[in-house]
Design a protein around this motif. Structure first.
Motif: not given
Length: 174
Positions: A126-135, A137-139
């Motif tokens: 889920a954190a690796f998903l570009p844009a949504i995961g990076w911006l 989910f991950w934070p």
């Protein structure tokens, strides 16, 4: 081409190592991870806000140490950053355990270890998903992991709702 291959294999190693590291925490410190899982399960928003306080409290000294024109201060800033990120993996393991329990509820045939690893992989992907995961989910996941780690290390467990309900109903019954 060699740079692309190097980046690919570094990401592949991280993708394999992250669930393994969370599993190692889960196996080595089951009570600590269980407390972090309970916090994530019972009070997710409180865990997030406590994690935000911890992140702000850690960011200020780290930025100050990096800004100082003194070599050992910068080294201490890097050490503080590494230790805080390493400790946040305890909360990440709690989040993975919570996801694993949710997965276990969908299928009863899985073992606890299998569902935990699946939860860790789900958290990672889920954190690796570009844009949504990076911006997004991950934070949020990192801040929540800091909060779960803080609560687990301080051994602050959420209050049971039955105690609150019995405490509020007792005066009205009297």
């Amino acid at each position: 081409m060699a740079d692309i291959s190097a980046i690919f294999f570094i990401l592949l190693i991280i993708a394999i190592a992250f669930p393994a590291m969370l599993t190692a925490w889960w196996l080595l410190f089951p009570n600590l991870i269980s407390r972090a899982q309970t916090r994530v399960e019972k009070s997710l928003s409180g865990t997030f806000w406590f994690g935000l306080v911890i992140v702000i409290a850690l960011t200020i000294p780290i930025v100050i140490l990096f800004a100082l024109p003194f070599g050992p201060a910068k080294a201490f800033g890097w050490i503080l950053l590494a230790v805080s990120l390493a400790l946040s993996t305890v909360g990440a393991a709690g989040i993975a355990a919570h996801l694993g329990e949710r997965i276990k509820n969908t299928s009863k045939d899985m073992t606890s270890l299998g569902t935990f690893i699946r939860g860790a992989v789900v958290l990672e992907l889920a954190a690796f998903l570009p844009a949504i995961g990076w911006l997004f989910f991950w934070p949020i996941a990192i801040i929540t992991a800091f909060g779960a780690t803080g609560f687990a290390l301080l051994n602050w467990m959420p209050r049971e709702k039955s105690q609150i309900a019995s405490a509020t109903t007792s005066p009205s019954q009297a």
